[in-house]
Every structure is written in C-alpha cells, then in structure tokens.
Design a protein around this motif. Structure first.
Motif, PDB file in Angstrom:
ATOM      1  N   ILE A  82      -9.398  -1.045   9.625  1.00 33.77           N
ATOM      2  CA  ILE A  82      -8.389  -1.015   9.978  1.00 33.77           C
ATOM      3  C   ILE A  82      -8.763  -1.925  11.770  1.00 33.77           C
ATOM      4  N   ASN A 113      -9.308   6.100   8.552  1.00 34.45           N
ATOM      5  CA  ASN A 113      -9.043   5.934   6.492  1.00 34.45           C
ATOM      6  C   ASN A 113      -9.707   5.417   5.617  1.00 34.45           C
ATOM      7  N   GLU A 114     -10.691   6.556   5.937  1.00 35.32           N
ATOM      8  CA  GLU A 114     -11.572   6.549   4.429  1.00 35.32           C
ATOM      9  C   GLU A 114     -12.036   5.056   4.069  1.00 35.32           C
ATOM     10  N   LEU A 127      -3.030   2.084   6.110  1.00 36.31           N
ATOM     11  CA  LEU A 127      -2.582   3.359   4.922  1.00 36.31           C
ATOM     12  C   LEU A 127      -3.500   2.618   4.310  1.00 36.31           C
ATOM     13  N   ASN A 128      -3.932   3.495   3.679  1.00 38.12           N
ATOM     14  CA  ASN A 128      -5.328   3.392   2.392  1.00 38.12           C
ATOM     15  C   ASN A 128      -4.501   4.069   1.361  1.00 38.12           C
ATOM     16  N   PRO A 129      -4.596   3.666   0.440  1.00 38.51           N
ATOM     17  CA  PRO A 129      -2.967   4.551  -0.714  1.00 38.51           C
ATOM     18  C   PRO A 129      -3.589   5.435  -1.092  1.00 38.51           C
ATOM     19  N   GLU A 130      -5.413   5.353  -1.222  1.00 40.26           N
ATOM     20  CA  GLU A 130      -6.201   6.108  -2.207  1.00 40.26           C
ATOM     21  C   GLU A 130      -5.712   8.177  -1.386  1.00 40.26           C
ATOM     22  N   VAL A 131      -5.537   7.748   0.486  1.00 40.38           N
ATOM     23  CA  VAL A 131      -5.422   9.116   0.860  1.00 40.38           C
ATOM     24  C   VAL A 131      -4.314   8.998   1.183  1.00 40.38           C
ATOM     25  N   ASN A 165       1.084  -1.261  -0.056  1.00 44.79           N
ATOM     26  CA  ASN A 165      -0.154  -0.134   0.173  1.00 44.79           C
ATOM     27  C   ASN A 165       0.711   1.243   0.026  1.00 44.79           C
ATOM     28  N   ARG A 200       2.137   1.536  -3.157  1.00 44.19           N
ATOM     29  CA  ARG A 200       0.688   1.881  -4.794  1.00 44.19           C
ATOM     30  C   ARG A 200       0.846   3.585  -4.194  1.00 44.19           C
ATOM     31  N   GLU A 215     -11.235  -3.892   2.438  1.00 46.47           N
ATOM     32  CA  GLU A 215      -9.909  -3.678   2.443  1.00 46.47           C
ATOM     33  C   GLU A 215      -8.971  -2.794   3.831  1.00 46.47           C
ATOM     34  N   TYR A 216      -9.686  -1.139   3.994  1.00 49.38           N
ATOM     35  CA  TYR A 216      -8.941  -0.206   4.331  1.00 49.38           C
ATOM     36  C   TYR A 216      -9.975  -0.124   5.510  1.00 49.38           C
TER      37      TYR A 216
END
Lengths: 495, 141
Positions: free
Chosen positions: B12, B135-136, A431-435, A174, A177, B9-10
């Motif tokens: 947490i 984490n949106e 870790l949201n890769p979009e964020v 992530n 990414r 998937e995001y």
C-alpha cells in the motif's frame, strides 16, 4: 470559488514530540488531510472525515483524531448533525448524502433484552464437553408431519449468520473476495447485492446468494444458474422506498462487465421494481425465478422494516418466498439520502417480533425462514434475534468492521481509506483478501463459540430449541406496549 | 533458504517497512530516538518503489549468483551458512564496487562517518519489515 464556510467536524491532534515526519499519514489519507509540505507535515482538520486510518498506522502514535464536542455553542435543540446538514446543503443545494446505518439515538431493543440462564432446576450445558447444534437450514419446511414428498431446496449454514448484501461497485473486489473466501471457510453464505457476481467469483457460486434487484444489474440465465439462492430485493433498511445510484466514475471495466452496463455510465436502480406493484406481481417474479432455476434454489425476498411489515411479510410468504429477509432502520448502505436513512423505517427487533407473530397466527411460519438484518453487532444480538423468532441474521457493518472499517460513514465518497468502499486501485490494495478472509473467519468462529456458551448457559443444546423461544428473553426499561409487541415479559417476572 | 517475498498487489506504499528497517539498524533501536537524536539522515535497507498505484518494497534478494560477492575485493561481502549475503562492516573499506554492480540497487552507501555499505541482513531471521507490514504484503518464507 470563495472560501467554504463549513465547520470542521474533527480535530487532528499531532504530538510534535512524537512525530518523526515519516509521512505515513500523508500517504494514507485519500481526503488529503495530511500533506507533505517540503519535508514538513501539515494537517488540515477541515478535510478529516474521522476514519482513523492515520491514527492506526502512525508508527509513533503521534496522531489523535478528536471529534469536536460541538460545532456551535451549547444548544439542546440544534445538534451538530442538523447544523452540519444545513451548512452542507446551503453550500451545495442538493440532498445530503450519508452512508452506513443511522447514527441517531433510536432505541436499540437488543440492549433492553436480557437472556436467561439455567440454575438448579435445569442443568446448564458445557459446550466444550457436549455437542452443541448450531447448524441452520434456510428454506421452506413441511407445514405438518403428514406433508410428504420432496423437501424444498434448503441453504445449509454451519451457524445462523450470513453476510449481508453488498454489491460489487459499492465495495471493492478485494472485499467481495474476502467475503466469498470466508463464507466457504465458515460454512455460510455471502450476498452479491444488486451488482452481479464477478466472473472471478463464479468459483464461489455455491456460497453466493445472488440478488435480483430493481435495476436487474448482472442478471442473466448464467447468473441465476451460478447462485446458491436467489434474493429479490424489494427494499433496504437504510433507505426504504428509495432506489440506488452508483455514479459512473465507479463503473470501471470490471464493474461494467459484472453489471452488464456500459463502462462509465451511472447505474441507477429504480425505487420500485417496475414489474411489481402487488403481492400477485411479486409472486410472478418469485415463480419466474423458480422456473428459471427449475425449483432447485430457494428464493428469498428482502424487504425493509416499515409500518405494515407483518402483512407485507405474510404476503411475501404466501407469494412463495422461501426466505423472508427483514432489514431494519439501523441497516447500512453505501449511499442514501441522510434524511431517509435517519427517519424512514422501524427498528428490526419490533419488525421481527411482529412478523414472527403474524406468520405463527396465520399458521404459515414454517413456509419461510426469517433472516433479519440491520445492525447485528455481537453474538448476543444474534442469540436475541433467534429467541425473538429469526432463523438467521445478516451481518454487514460487523463484517466490514472485521475488515478494518472504522464506521466513518463516508462510503459514498468512494475514497474509503480502508480500501473497502472504493474502486480506486491505490486504495483497494489496502485490503488484502487473504487477511480479510482470515479476519472474517475468526469473527464467525468467535461468535460461534460465544453463541454456544450462551445456549449452554440456558441449558439448551440446539439452536432450534431457542428459535422463537421468547421465554428466554426478559425486558428491561421498556414500556408495556413495547413488551407487548416484542412478546416478552419484564425482568423479574417468572415463567 | 528463507527469503522475503513481496506481494506487490497488496503493497500500500505506506513505507512503514522503511521506517522500521531504519530503526532496527539504528544505534538505540528506539523509533523516536533513532529519528530524532541520532543525527543521521534515515537510510533504510529496503526501498519502496512507487509508480502511481503500483508499489512494492525491494531489498537484497540474496542472489544465488551474487555479483556483489565477485566485486568485493576485501571479502567483506560474504555468504553465511544459511545462504544470506551479509557485509562484514569491519572489513568493508567503502570502495562501493558492490553498489555499482548490484542489479537491483539495494546496496546503499551508509551515511555514517565510515565509508561502508549497508544492505539487508534479514534481521537475524526475523525481518522487521515483514513483522510491521500492515497488509501482509511482505512475507518471509
């Protein structure tokens, strides 16, 4: 196993008045500092690493992580760091590991350099009204105007900042990414590090600088073909002269496929490249890579800043490197022996000045671009690096901080609570890769604006006019010798 | 209709969504006060389901063919003009038929003195779970 005698570095302070026992802290801490003990939250300060994850996520602000002022009674000679290292060492009998850049108080030369601004005799420029050129090309330039023929391959950057080499394995997918997506959005490049290019990120190959390191992980004709540029990694600022070791536990199916090694095996990078024992050998590898990619891609050589850096860099340029990357002592790492990280190498500012000087004296400065790394913390550091002679800078820690990193320096444990330096699926989700990509893009955007403001203030409208323009720098609080090496005058001296 | 979407998937598993949901539907709407002084066992209106490293928050999906609407004999459970399914607490008699038929198990009994049910009401168009997800992983679109 008897009771450990290691001191606690941090103290978890919980405001009982505010704590609502929601256990968010317990769920977030991979180091088990906070636990749910039958509905009562308990904290063991000895396990805390100071990553501040719980503090940030606590909904009521009930938590405070405090670093203990000293672990022993006041003693100017025995600082907590040396004390703690011995404690750990005598416990385990091994090399003490550390991560990220050194935290020792070595002189940060950026903080002793001041920038100029235009007043009366030349006009300053308002970047909001007038165009300002930050575009940077990295690669071999023609040495003279008479030089005709084809221009060597160049990397085109929209601003002089690239993401440092951080391998997939040391950081999560992530994180890779986020870096890749942000590179495309911001018009810059990310560096795969020595861990190969994950298949999924082949889509971002036009933004990837692919490393060829001593372990040769993931290097294949396909890999070389994917890269926008290739980088031969000779050394790393945090651990010059030292190889790498990714423990087998971290080598998951995906990482083993990317690194092209069996699953679960230790990935060991030897200290030297076993085929490079001289500049001539380096030349062979540079040209092997150029041949393999039909001279379509620039080849960079990354070296750690060490005592004889100027001569080594000169050799690398003469060996055919299109880009020379210099990583200073404050550069980061996923894991390195503490003693090496804190004691080996020289600050990147001095190395940069020395290399730029040397290449100019030898008349070969245009033959290679210089990229510096090793704790570039702000846009001001970028501008000062450019004025000292760099073409661009690498940011590693700054990028990770944008992704949430709180510099607890525990990357080597693989339990990063921020989901960056870990492969644990429970943690990598954080870790949201979009964020992440958005935050990195924001950071670069902000730095870009700040760089333009600083340039405009100096009355300069193109980064190219600042490059190596040390007259725009003045030193404060440095010795004669330091100023001589940096090639700058002291504040108060005019032109 | 805008719906709360989950990117599992995001997620947490921090359960902050549950906390903020409970607070939003408390009397004082103040975090510490709601947990400390209102004397209720915190019951949020969305629930984090967890299995190992896999987790996601689930709340009323505001189904198109909502079984709870069919099951409610008082008409407390109704669909508003935006398509959201809401429970009119004044009409609810606490028969809990909706709890029985909800395929997702996201309608729960309210632990207040009155026997009524509580479910996601989309916080009048600004769901606090979405607003407070670190984490949106929750979006409202």
């Amino acid at each position: 196993m008897a009771l450990k005698l290691t001191s606690a570095e941090f103290e978890v302070v919980r405001d009982k008045e505010r704590c609502i026992a929601c256990f968010a802290c317990a769920r977030q801490c991979a180091f088990d500092t906070h636990t749910d003990n039958d509905g009562v939250v308990e904290s063991d300060s000895r396990l805390c690493v100071g990553c501040h994850r719980c503090e940030v996520l606590c909904p009521t602000g009930a938590l405070k992580i405090v670093q203990k002022e000293r672990l022993i009674k006041e003693n100017s000679n025995w600082q907590s760091s040396s004390f703690l290292a011995i404690q750990k060492q005598s416990e385990a009998g091994g090399i003490v590991l550390a991560a990220m850049g050194t935290d020792r108080p070595y002189t940060i030369y950026w903080d002793h350099l001041l920038l100029n601004a235009a007043q009366v005799t030349n006009p300053s420029i308002d970047p909001l009204r007038e165009p300002m050129e930050l575009r940077t090309y990295l690669g071999r330039k023609p040495v003279s105007f008479q030089d005709e023929g084809e221009l060597s391959p160049q990397l085109r950057l929209e601003m002089p900042v690239l993401f440092s080499a951080m391998s997939y394995g040391s950081i999560s997918l992530n994180t890779c990414r986020s870096l890749a997506w942000a590179s495309r959005a911001a018009g810059t490049y990310w560096n795969t590090g020595e861990g190969g290019l994950p298949q999924e990120l082949y889509a971002y190959n036009d933004r990837a600088i692919c490393q060829v390191a001593s372990g040769r992980f993931g290097v294949s004709p396909e890999y070389l073909e994917q890269a926008a540029a290739l980088e031969i990694k000779i050394g790393q600022g945090a651990k010059p002269g030292i190889g790498g070791h990714l423990p087998g536990e971290k080598v998951t199916v995906e990482i083993s496929a990317t690194r092209m090694i069996p699953e679960g095996t230790d990935a060991i990078s030897p200290a030297p490249h076993h085929d490079i024992y001289s500049i001539e050998d380096l030349k062979q590898l540079i040209f092997a890579l150029k041949e393999a990619t039909e001279y379509r891609k620039p080849v960079a050589v990354k070296i750690a800043a060490v005592h004889n850096i100027a001569a080594i860099a000169s050799g690398a340029v003469r060996a055919g490197a299109d880009i020379v990357c210099i990583d200073g002592i404050r550069g980061g790492t996923g894991a390195a022996p503490l003693v090496i990280r804190d004691n080996v190498g020289i600050p990147v500012e001095l190395a940069l000045a020395a290399v730029d000087n040397r290449l100019r004296q030898e008349g070969i400065r245009p033959q290679a671009s210089i990229v510096v790394a090793g704790s570039i913390r702000s846009s001001a550091d970028v501008v000062k690096a450019i004025a000292l002679g760099a073409d661009a800078v690498y940011i590693g820690t700054a990028a990770l901080v944008a992704l949430g990193c709180h510099i607890c320096q525990k990357c080597y444990t693989g339990k990063c609570n921020w989901g960056i330096a870990t492969q644990d699926p429970y943690l990598t989700k954080r870790l949201n890769p979009e964020v992440g990509a958005r935050r990195l893009t924001n950071l670069l955007r902000a730095w870009k604006m700040e760089i333009k403001e600083m340039l405009g203030g100096m009355g300069i409208n193109a980064l190219e006019s600042l490059r190596g323009n040390r007259e725009q720098l003045r030193a404060v609080g440095l010795t004669e010798k330091e100023m001589e090496i940096l090639g700058v005058k002291h504040a108060g001296e005019g032109w | 209709m805008k719906r709360i979407k989950v990117k599992e998937e995001y997620c947490i598993g921090c359960r902050l969504c549950e906390i903020y949901c409970f607070v939003q539907h408390s009397k004082s709407k103040k975090l510490i006060k709601a947990f400390r002084d209102e004397g209720l066992k915190p019951v949020p209106r969305l629930f984090v389901e967890e299995n190992g490293s896999f987790s996601f928050a689930v709340q009323c999906r505001h189904c198109e063919d909502a079984p709870c609407l069919e099951a409610c004999f008082t008409g407390a459970m109704h669909r508003d003009e935006n398509g959201a399914i809401l429970c009119d607490e004044n009409q609810c008699v606490g028969c809990w038929m909706c709890v029985m038929v909800c395929p997702l198990g996201v309608i729960r009994t309210n632990r207040k003195d009155r026997r009524i049910v509580s479910k996601c009401d989309l916080c009048e168009g600004e769901p606090v779970c979405v607003k407070n997800c670190p984490n949106e992983a929750l979006t409202y679109e």
